[in-house]
Each structure stands twice: as C-alpha cells, then as structure tokens.
Design an enzyme around this catalytic site. Structure first.
Site, PDB file in Angstrom:
ATOM      1  N   GLY A  28       8.520  -9.166  72.797  1.00 29.39           N
ATOM      2  CA  GLY A  28       9.674  -9.304  73.669  1.00 29.39           C
ATOM      3  C   GLY A  28      10.385 -10.633  73.537  1.00 29.39           C
ATOM      4  N   GLY A  84      -0.235 -17.377  74.951  1.00 29.74           N
ATOM      5  CA  GLY A  84      -0.736 -18.563  74.280  1.00 29.74           C
ATOM      6  C   GLY A  84      -1.150 -19.629  75.283  1.00 29.74           C
ATOM      7  N   GLY A 131       5.595 -16.711  78.068  1.00 31.75           N
ATOM      8  CA  GLY A 131       4.988 -15.952  76.985  1.00 31.75           C
ATOM      9  C   GLY A 131       3.485 -16.125  76.952  1.00 31.75           C
ATOM     10  N   GLU A 160       7.552 -10.461  80.964  1.00 25.42           N
ATOM     11  CA  GLU A 160       6.877  -9.423  80.173  1.00 25.42           C
ATOM     12  C   GLU A 160       5.395  -9.409  80.500  1.00 25.42           C
ATOM     13  OE1 GLU A 160       5.579  -9.120  75.533  1.00 25.42           O
ATOM     14  OE2 GLU A 160       7.685  -9.569  75.924  1.00 25.42           O
TER      15      GLU A 160
END
Length: 447
Positions: free
Chosen positions: A352, A233, A231, A254
């Site tokens: 997502g 971050g 993800g 993603e």
C-alpha cells in the site's frame, strides 16, 4: 404501565447454536471440501488458519488433492510450512501478491509466482478474476447474533469470503472481535473448525540507533491533529516514541500495530480531530502481539474495513492533515524509490505504499514521508544510489516522492528541479558516500 425490558438474547442463541453445531467439523473433514483442481485464498498473516492449512496440506501430501491453486499475501511460517511447503509444489500452484521473508526463496526458484499490484486493488483482482472455490481464515468466536469477526485481517479476505464457493472458518477465541465492516454471519459460512491456540505474533525487528534519530526527525513533521498511517518495520515504533507529546492524533492506516495501540492508551491518539470517521481507529490489517490483540478485542473504537476502501487514495485524501510514514530500500538521485527489490531479487512488494503516498499528498495539509537508514551492511553500502539497478522495481515514482528522511536530514522534493533534488538527496546520504554520489551526479548531468 410496566416498564419495558430489553429483549433477551436467549431466543436467538438456540437457532445459531444449532446451526453452529451442524457446520462444526474436524480440520480433516473441512479439508475434504476443497475440490480437485480448485482455487483457494487464505487469511493474511495473523489470520492464517493453522489447523485448516495443515489439514489441506496433509491431504495434498497424501495424494488426495492435486492441481490446487493457492493465493497468498505476505505468507508467514504457518502457510510456508504447510500449504506452501516446497515438497508440495508439484501439486500446488502458488501465487502471492506480496513477497515475505518466508517465501522469497520460493519466488526465486519459480515455485511461487509474484503478482505485482497495489494493495487496494487486490479485492478487485479477486472479484474480476477466475472462479474461487474456497476461502479459509481465522475468525473470532461467534456472538449471540450469529456473527464472527475477521479480527486482524479484513483486507481482501472479506471480498474473498463472499466470492468463494465455500467459506471455511477456523474459530479461535484468541482472535479479537472488532467492528467496522468486519463481521461475517454464520449463514455465509459453509464449515466451521475450532482451534483455540495462541495467535502467532507478527512483530517488527528492534530499532537501531539511527532509527531513533530518524524517528525524531519524522515526528517533527507531524502536526497536532494529524491522521497517521504507519508502515511496517522498526521505524514506526521509533517514530511513535517521539509522538508522545503530540495531541489529538488519529488513525487511518493499512497496518495497525503495537506502536499505535500504545499511543491510543497514552491518549495521544484519540481521533477527535479526524475529518473522516472521527473517534474511530481505521485499519485493514493488524499485526503485533497478544497485548495488541487484547487491546483490540471488543473495543468499539477499532474499525476494520476492506483494503479497497482503507487504501484507496481518494478515501485517504478525505482525511485532513493525513501523514503517511513508510520506508524504502533505495532511492536514486532523481527521487525514484525502491521498496521491494534488492540485488536482483523480489523481496517484498508494492503493498500500500503508493496508495498512501498519493492519498496523503492529496489530503489538505497532508504529507507523504519515506524514511530510511542511509546505509546498509555497517555503512559499506549506500541506500542513496546514482541510479536504481537494472530491473529494479520503482515502488514510488519520482513525481510522487514528497518528504525523504534519513538520520542525516530531511528533504522535500516537491517542486524541485532534477538538479535541485539530486543535491538534496545527496545531502541525505552518509558523508562517506557523498563524494562518489556527487561525481556520478555530474556524469548524469544532475549537477
């Protein structure tokens, strides 16, 4: 018999070069193609087209365009300082599928409306939704066969490009040419604008000391031969630092970012053992810096697909040993995870996360991991809470939560009773907050 020679490209260049010249206009001329009262979708993050959005905004500001509907997802400064500028709100009705740091105030003030959704469903929202007049996005330079590449942003843009009455592209030679299902032919394009400026970087913040501890714990959950989704971050970069000794990892993600590019360059990610699209690095959005863009350009291993495919849980689950790694803001003692709502404000979106949480768990040998720092504001606020605040969004329901990781430990919630998971989650909290959490657990009959 003379040897056959490969066909030359020269015969195709004149036809497409002439069509290119016919469609090439200034940003201001392109802005005139946006109809009064029309609907517009623009490219995502690094594919936001600055010249086009600036020219359209200028036309709105001059009173030449009103009642314009604009759809965004995770808008950056490029959009927020042009077409989404607050001073244009009387003429522009803005909607977003994911809130960013740039438009949180717009959502809070009611200038922009947030549309809750799963990322993989956005293309269908576009296809099934109201008429779309214009799609504008940044693309790579055209090749000799007349194709542009969507580069960093396939996502919903590929769907919008083909639904819109007019596709207007901003050609930028700094946008990488990538493969998969990322190509748009010049015959599909209404107008072309050229703007060869550096693509604005989209980088995550620096890792904090606890991120490194979390990164190591997460990396220990990743087996060799796994396929990864990382993800956004600072945590993905921290996780990547502890994956350098892994072997034969793959990518189905993603968001593709610099951390994954580094792992590929080190040979850690090669896709050899992927069960779906082996040897290809599959993504739908890329976010990073110029080095990442250079790595992606003309790299045949980079495969971009629409988010309706990449993020669909059934597709994700086809990857054996799929490991999904995301973050959250808060988790309560039942395992409800909030990754988008804070102190009464919508600060991001579902995106997502749940797509990959469900897809990874359904993958043979797969794991869904939600990693987070145990506290905020220098330790004063616990991210482990008895209950989520009233009105807070539940991004990942308690039934879907699998592995939770903080700097204080790892908990696998699957198969645990409500009391067992409450105790396991308290164990992830900072020691300074555990006594209060235990007291609240007893009040909630979770201890």
């Amino acid at each position: 018999m003379p040897a056959k020679t490969a066909p030359t490209q020269a015969r195709e260049e004149p036809m497409y070069t002439e069509e290119y010249r016919r469609k090439l206009v200034s940003p201001e001329e392109a802005a005139e193609a946006v109809p009064e009262g029309g609907a517009l979708i623009h490219g995502l993050t690094m594919a936001e087209p600055p010249a086009l959005l600036g020219a359209i905004a200028a036309r709105v500001a001059a009173g030449g365009l009103s009642e314009l509907t604009v759809y965004s997802l995770l808008p950056t400064k490029t959009a927020c300082e042009s077409i989404l500028a607050p001073e244009l709100c009387n003429a522009v009705k803005a909607y977003t599928w994911f809130v960013s740091a740039c438009d949180r105030d717009l959502v809070d003030e009611g200038v922009e409306d947030f549309i809750p959704c799963h990322f993989h469903q956005v293309p269908r929202l576009i296809s099934d939704g109201p008429p779309l007049d214009v799609c504008v996005t940044t693309v790579s330079a055209m090749d000799t066969h007349g194709f542009f590449s969507l580069g960093t942003a396939n996502d919903f843009t590929s769907t919008a490009a083909r639904k819109a009455g007019k596709l207007i592209v901003e050609v930028n030679r700094n946008m990488p040419r990538v493969f998969g299902q990322s190509l748009v032919h010049i015959s599909e394009v209404a107008l072309i604008v050229e703007n060869h400026v550096p693509v604005r970087p989209f980088m995550d913040g620096p890792a904090l000391p606890e991120d490194c501890v979390i990164g190591q714990k997460v990396a220990e959950l990743v087996p060799n031969g796994a396929t990864l989704q990382l993800g956004v971050g600072s945590l993905p970069g921290a996780v990547a630092d502890y994956l350098m000794d892994h072997k034969d990892l793959g990518v189905h993600t993603e968001v593709f970012g610099p951390a994954m590019a580094r792992l590929i360059q080190k040979g850690v990610i090669n896709g050899h053992r992927k069960s779906l699209h082996p040897y290809l690095h599959v993504y739908t959005v890329a976010q990073g810096d110029a080095d990442m863009l250079a790595f992606m350009h003309n790299n045949p291993s980079m495969a971009s697909f629409p988010v309706s495919y990449v993020n669909h849980p059934q597709v994700i689950a086809q990857n054996r040993r799929m490991i999904s790694i995301n973050s959250l803001i808060q988790v309560d003692l039942t395992g409800q995870c909030n990754a988008e709502f804070l102190a009464g404000h919508q600060i991001s979106g579902t995106g997502g996360q749940l797509d990959f949480v469900r897809g990874a768990y359904d993958s043979p040998g797969g794991k869904s991991i939600l990693a987070f720092r145990s506290t905020a504001r220098g330790g004063k606020i616990s991210r482990v809470v008895p209950r989520l605040e009233l009105g807070a969004a539940v991004t990942t329901p308690r039934m879907d939560a699998h592995y939770l990781v903080t700097e204080h430990g790892v908990a696998n919630l699957k198969g645990m009773s409500t009391k067992q998971r409450a105790q396991a989650i308290i164990g992830l909290a900072h020691p300074d907050h555990r006594e209060d959490l235990s007291r609240e657990a007893r009040k909630l009959h979770l201890a």
